[in-house]
Design a protein around this motif. Structure first.
Motif, mmCIF file in Angstrom:
data_model
loop_
_atom_site.group_PDB
_atom_site.id
_atom_site.type_symbol
_atom_site.label_atom_id
_atom_site.label_comp_id
_atom_site.label_asym_id
_atom_site.label_seq_id
_atom_site.Cartn_x
_atom_site.Cartn_y
_atom_site.Cartn_z
ATOM 1 N N TYR A 179 0.832 -1.211 0.000
ATOM 2 C CA TYR A 179 0.000 0.000 0.000
ATOM 3 C C TYR A 179 0.861 1.253 0.000
ATOM 4 N N GLY A 180 0.293 2.312 -0.570
ATOM 5 C CA GLY A 180 0.939 3.616 -0.565
ATOM 6 C C GLY A 180 -0.073 4.706 -0.259
ATOM 7 N N PHE A 181 0.383 5.966 -0.350
ATOM 8 C CA PHE A 181 -0.468 7.106 -0.011
ATOM 9 C C PHE A 181 -1.369 7.558 -1.151
ATOM 10 N N GLY A 182 -1.127 7.104 -2.362
ATOM 11 C CA GLY A 182 -1.958 7.567 -3.470
ATOM 12 C C GLY A 182 -1.747 9.044 -3.732
ATOM 13 N N VAL A 183 -2.830 9.826 -3.639
ATOM 14 C CA VAL A 183 -2.755 11.253 -3.977
ATOM 15 C C VAL A 183 -2.385 12.128 -2.784
ATOM 16 N N ARG A 184 -2.030 11.513 -1.651
ATOM 17 C CA ARG A 184 -1.789 12.336 -0.451
ATOM 18 C C ARG A 184 -0.698 13.378 -0.685
ATOM 19 N N ARG A 185 0.414 12.988 -1.313
ATOM 20 C CA ARG A 185 1.503 13.946 -1.510
ATOM 21 C C ARG A 185 1.022 15.159 -2.290
ATOM 22 N N SER A 186 0.224 14.919 -3.330
ATOM 23 C CA SER A 186 -0.280 16.027 -4.141
ATOM 24 C C SER A 186 -1.232 16.908 -3.337
ATOM 25 N N VAL A 187 -2.025 16.297 -2.476
ATOM 26 C CA VAL A 187 -2.973 17.060 -1.661
ATOM 27 C C VAL A 187 -2.242 17.962 -0.677
ATOM 28 N N PHE A 188 -1.225 17.431 0.005
ATOM 29 C CA PHE A 188 -0.575 18.149 1.098
ATOM 30 C C PHE A 188 0.616 18.995 0.663
ATOM 31 N N TYR A 189 1.062 18.819 -0.570
ATOM 32 C CA TYR A 189 2.318 19.445 -0.982
ATOM 33 C C TYR A 189 2.350 20.968 -0.824
ATOM 34 N N PRO A 190 1.278 21.722 -1.126
ATOM 35 C CA PRO A 190 1.377 23.183 -1.030
ATOM 36 C C PRO A 190 1.810 23.686 0.353
ATOM 37 N N LEU A 191 1.495 22.958 1.402
ATOM 38 C CA LEU A 191 1.900 23.385 2.753
ATOM 39 C C LEU A 191 3.072 22.566 3.281
ATOM 40 N N LEU A 192 3.005 21.254 3.159
ATOM 41 C CA LEU A 192 3.965 20.376 3.834
ATOM 42 C C LEU A 192 5.139 19.966 2.954
ATOM 43 N N GLY A 193 5.033 20.138 1.655
ATOM 44 C CA GLY A 193 6.140 19.788 0.780
ATOM 45 C C GLY A 193 6.504 18.319 0.889
ATOM 46 N N ASP A 194 7.830 18.045 0.843
ATOM 47 C CA ASP A 194 8.325 16.668 0.956
ATOM 48 C C ASP A 194 8.830 16.443 2.379
ATOM 49 N N GLY A 195 7.932 15.984 3.245
ATOM 50 C CA GLY A 195 8.295 15.670 4.630
ATOM 51 C C GLY A 195 7.917 14.245 4.967
ATOM 52 N N ILE A 196 8.132 13.881 6.209
ATOM 53 C CA ILE A 196 7.950 12.486 6.612
ATOM 54 C C ILE A 196 6.517 12.003 6.420
ATOM 55 N N PHE A 197 5.530 12.909 6.448
ATOM 56 C CA PHE A 197 4.133 12.492 6.308
ATOM 57 C C PHE A 197 3.680 12.405 4.852
ATOM 58 N N THR A 198 4.499 12.884 3.938
ATOM 59 C CA THR A 198 4.142 12.791 2.520
ATOM 60 C C THR A 198 5.106 11.911 1.746
ATOM 61 N N GLN A 199 6.221 11.559 2.362
ATOM 62 C CA GLN A 199 7.229 10.763 1.669
ATOM 63 C C GLN A 199 6.909 9.273 1.728
ATOM 64 N N GLU A 200 7.455 8.548 0.753
ATOM 65 C CA GLU A 200 7.376 7.097 0.725
ATOM 66 C C GLU A 200 8.722 6.552 0.270
ATOM 67 N N GLY A 201 8.903 5.241 0.439
ATOM 68 C CA GLY A 201 10.109 4.582 -0.052
ATOM 69 C C GLY A 201 11.364 5.003 0.679
ATOM 70 N N PRO A 202 12.516 5.045 -0.009
ATOM 71 C CA PRO A 202 13.797 5.359 0.632
ATOM 72 C C PRO A 202 13.825 6.735 1.309
ATOM 73 N N ALA A 203 13.186 7.736 0.694
ATOM 74 C CA ALA A 203 13.177 9.076 1.300
ATOM 75 C C ALA A 203 12.485 9.047 2.663
ATOM 76 N N TRP A 204 11.363 8.331 2.741
ATOM 77 C CA TRP A 204 10.658 8.216 4.024
ATOM 78 C C TRP A 204 11.516 7.475 5.062
ATOM 79 N N LYS A 205 12.150 6.380 4.644
ATOM 80 C CA LYS A 205 12.968 5.611 5.581
ATOM 81 C C LYS A 205 14.110 6.460 6.134
ATOM 82 N N HIS A 206 14.721 7.293 5.280
ATOM 83 C CA HIS A 206 15.805 8.164 5.740
ATOM 84 C C HIS A 206 15.288 9.186 6.757
#
Length: 881
Positions: free
Chosen positions: A127-154
């Motif tokens: 499973y993944g977040f689907g459209v969550r990153r696109s929904v939250f990006y204007p405020l939260l950008g690329d952070g732990i709650f919008t990241q997946e995969g290696p970026a999230w693990k880091h």
């Protein structure tokens, strides 16, 4: 296209059209082939796993437009989650269904804990977040709650180290901020809304943790930039919530107000980052004061990525904790029983004002249960979802019986909700909607994946420990500082889940957290008469009646201070051990010393005794409990009043007053706490009472004239008369005498109010025990290990078990005896009228044959009407004479 134009001059439109059609047809064919192959693969995958579909949510309009309309309507009414709960009601016990809406993918709604486990843990990689990153990006950008995969693990590994370090620190991090919160609250009684203050509190604690220093939103000198940041942060979250609700069409919502709010938030955090960088270049930066920002700065490549991570943690740290605090206090003021028990636990661990630490908080299990139950009913993030990255299965919920796996195809969405889950009766029982922290005391209580307010699996919230201890610490400090925290009279105590709710990215109350608080407890009006303190929901077999003593009160006599724990109705005390008893208190004017404006008692003991019998009998008649056994619990003078009351009840055998005899018949046992059975020196008693009160009250403001004191003198005729009347009745009762083992502080000296010899005379077939407390404290228990509590509970439990059978036998015997007495009175009355008109003995066959009825005797005809009236007055039916 230019090449086509040069190669085919003048013929481009036709050539382009042919090419365009060919490309389009090719893409359509490719899509259809891909769709067919994917469906075939999905069907084969589902068949291999034995999958079947769950029931589908019915739609009245095509494409589920009616369901979308309902969602928008109930959200506008601020009851969206209640509407979702109503939908789930029809799908117990399987707790799974699916639906299609508009042109989006199929959505599965699941509440079964096994399926939640599969999504969040067992099949996490599916499973993944689907459209969550696109929904939250204007405020939260690329952070732990919008990241997946290696970026999230880091990101998670970097933040995990920081949160692990915090767990080993003390709680001084919260101290100044909670002090600021208390400083914003009134010092006297007032009604306040705690919710906005909690948001300010958590903003201060979280910015202090992340940025190295707090924004100070709780301080009165908060500047305009901080206020602008708060307003913009709230507005930006409102925008994210709107985008989330229309996903996957979120790109349609991007108004200028939303863009400006996000820009303001970004500038505010950027200023802190630039300040930190400037100090580092100048060599004035002290890394230890900057918390998370230093470690994150070393791990990120740009100001923008550092800002994104900080905002992601700030969102969780501020909003979720503030919402949890608000809901917890909303629940506490609407459930005073829980509040009282929580206060008692805090008092037992911290005493009067000790500062809470991690180790001390861990000794408060009920506090943890209260917060856990609040998180169950009102999780900060009430709705969540995941999108399948490949074909996968949910373990259960499919097929007619709801026991087969469910196929989830690639791209389909699974929605799960802690909020709706918590209200499923097939998971949490018939009282799932109720706030009852005690449910978690049961070792078999539902836990695991039925309870996931901090998510679960690999994405379990890293800040869970930080958030929980901030909640624990704040609750303790507020309860320590304010003895009065209650629901204002203007507020409604609505059932849980029916209040208006504000649903953004988190769940908050639309009406805030309105409470009444104060530094001093208000004095309750003294209760006179019978009051029911506690009644079990079923199985009531015994009435326990508590009677206070001199200068006592129906409530205060049995209530500890400062914890305000009344052991008669506190769920951890008497009701926990005695399951079959209704608890009553009786109040009367026993004031022998009083301030002007409050009268001392003008009644004598007999008058109080008669009132007790009348009021207790009236209560039992109205409750249909006249045959229920009675156990009296008496303190001081209350024991003398009860003895006189029982003697009075025993004498009430006349036909018109025999109902009052029921109290004597049904009384099984009496517990005497410090009752002066042998009296006390008037000088000593009067002096002791006067010293107690005059230590704080001037004599000129004190009234001390009372006949009750004179009745308790040594060699008092009143007391001796009561003893003489009660002595022949004692053999009918189980009696337990308790005496005080500690002297009472009388300002200038310490002494016993009632000594052992008077409080616990040595008599056959009675029980005796001392209690390691003074005269007032001997009948106040605030915990199960309070001196004397276990002895008292064991006696009451024994008496409550024995009483029903014994009293049933007594009632039968009493009815027979009173019936015989009525018969004897009738015979005596007729004997004086005529020697020849005696009715036969009670129970003989002569009454129905062999003798003529009274009204048939010609020589008695002239007096028949008068005699019939007299016999009816005695309670004997005239037609039997």
């Amino acid at each position: 296209m230019l090449m086509l134009w040069s190669a085919f001059p003048g013929r481009l439109p036709f050539a382009a059209a042919v090419t365009l059609v060919a490309v389009s047809v090719t893409q359509i064919i490719r899509y259809l082939v891909s769709w067919y192959l994917e469906r075939r693969d999905a069907a084969a995958f589902g068949a291999r796993h034995g999958c079947q579909q769950p029931p589908q949510l019915p739609n009245r309009w095509p494409l589920g437009v009616d369901r979308l309309k309902e969602l928008w309507y109930w959200n506008s009414q601020q009851h969206l989650l209640a509407f979702l709960c109503s939908l789930a009601d029809g799908y117990e016990p399987r707790n799974n269904l699916s639906q299609f809406m508009l042109f989006g993918p199929r959505v599965f709604h699941t509440l079964d804990p096994r399926n939640v486990d599969a999504v969040l843990s067992t099949n996490f990689e599916d499973y993944g977040f689907g459209v969550r990153r696109s929904v939250f990006y204007p405020l939260l950008g690329d952070g732990i709650f919008t990241q997946e995969g290696p970026a999230w693990k880091h990101s998670r590994e970097v933040l995990r180290k920081q949160f692990a370090r915090i767990q080993y620190q003390n709680l001084d991090h919260f101290r100044d901020h909670v002090d600021n919160l208390i400083g914003c609250l009134p010092s006297s009684h007032a009604v306040v809304d705690l919710q906005p203050l909690f948001f300010n509190l958590t903003l201060d604690t979280t910015t202090s943790l992340l940025l190295g220093r707090s924004v100070g939103s709780l301080k009165s000198e908060t500047d305009a930039n901080i206020k602008a940041f708060q307003e913009s942060f709230n507005a930006a979250q409102e925008g994210l919530a709107a985008r989330f609700r229309i996903a996957p069409w979120q790109f349609f919502y991007n108004p200028p107000t939303f863009q400006n709010a996000c820009a303001t938030v970004h500038r505010f955090v950027d200023e802190y980052i630039q300040e930190r960088n400037t100090k580092e270049r100048e060599g004035t930066h002290q890394g230890a004061n900057y918390g998370f920002i230093d470690q994150l700065a070393q791990e990120t490549s740009s100001t923008e990525s550092l800002r994104d991570q900080l905002l992601n943690i700030l969102l969780a740290g501020r909003d979720s904790t503030a919402c949890s605090l608000s809901w917890t206090f909303r629940l506490l003021v609407r459930h005073p029983r829980v509040m009282d028990r929580l206060r008692a636990e805090i008092l037992s661990i911290l005493g009067d004002g000790k500062h809470p630490t991690r180790d001390l908080i861990r000794k408060m299990p009920y506090l943890a249960l209260v917060v856990k139950e609040s998180l169950r009913l009102y999780p900060p993030v009430p709705l969540n979802n995941r999108t399948a990255l490949k074909h996968t299965v949910l373990p259960t919920g499919g097929g007619p019986e709801g026991t087969s796996p469910i196929l989830v195809k690639k791209g389909e969405v699974v929605i799960f909700s802690q909020y709706v889950n918590a209200r499923r009766k097939n998971i949490f029982g018939s009282d799932a909607d109720e706030f009852r922290p005690e449910r978690w005391e049961d070792a078999n209580s539902t836990d695991g994946w039925a309870f996931f307010p901090f998510n679960g699996g690999p994405r379990t919230c890293l800040g869970q420990d930080f958030a929980l201890f901030e909640i624990y610490y704040t609750i303790i400090r507020l309860l320590q500082h304010y003895p009065v925290i209650k629901l204002p009279k203007s507020e409604i105590s609505e059932p849980t889940g029916t209040e208006r709710q504000r649903l953004t990215l988190v769940l908050s109350s639309a009406d805030g957290c309105i409470i009444e608080l104060g530094r001093y407890r208000e004095t309750k009006m003294q209760l006179y008469g019978i009051e029911e303190l506690y009644c079990p929901p079923s199985g009531v077999e015994v009435d326990i009646v508590a009677v206070h003593g001199i200068n006592g009160d129906a409530h205060r006599t049995w209530t500890s201070s400062p914890g305000e724990i009344c052991w008669l109705n506190n769920p951890d005390l008497l009701p926990k051990y005695i399951k079959n008893a209704r608890i009553l208190v009786w109040g009367y004017n026993a004031n022998v010393t009083s301030l002007k404006g409050r009268n001392t008692s003008a009644d004598r003991i007999l008058q109080h005794a008669q009132t007790l019998i009348a009021q207790l009998q009236a209560d039992r008649e109205l409750e249909g409990a006249t045959e229920r056994p009675i156990i009296f619990v008496c303190h001081s003078l209350g024991g003398i009043v009860v003895k006189r009351a029982l003697a009075y009840s025993a004498s009430r055998t006349g036909a018109k007053i025999a109902h009052l005899h029921s109290i004597y018949t049904c009384t099984y046992s009496i517990l005497f706490f410090g009752t002066p059975h042998n009296g006390s020196s008037q000088a000593r008693l009067f002096s002791n009472l006067q010293k107690i009160v005059s230590s704080t009250i001037p004599k000129k403001a004190l009234e001390t004239d009372s006949s009750l004191l004179r009745a308790l003198e040594e060699d008092s005729e009143v007391l001796q008369s009561i003893t003489d009347q009660f002595a022949p009745l004692m053999h009918r009762f189980r009696i337990f005498f308790f005496w005080e083992q500690e002297r009472t502080d009388l300002k200038y000296t310490k002494d016993y109010i009632v000594d052992e010899a008077s409080a616990a005379p040595i008599l056959d077939d009675t029980e005796r025990s001392g209690i390691a407390a003074d005269h007032s404290g001997m009948c106040k228990f605030d915990r199960k290990d309070s001196p004397g509590f276990r002895t008292v509970m064991a006696a009451l439990k024994r008496y409550c078990g024995e009483a029903p059978g014994v009293v049933r036998t007594r009632k039968s015997e009493t009815e027979a005896n009173l019936g015989a007495q009525r018969w004897g009175e009738a015979r005596e009355l007729l004997r004086h009228t005529s020697e020849d008109a005696w009715p036969p003995r009670w129970g003989s066959s002569e009454s129905s044959s062999g003798r003529r009825g009274l009204c048939e005797e010609p020589r008695l005809a002239s007096g028949a009407d008068r005699l019939e009236q007299e016999v009816q007055y005695l309670g004997y039916p005239s037609h039997n004479i």
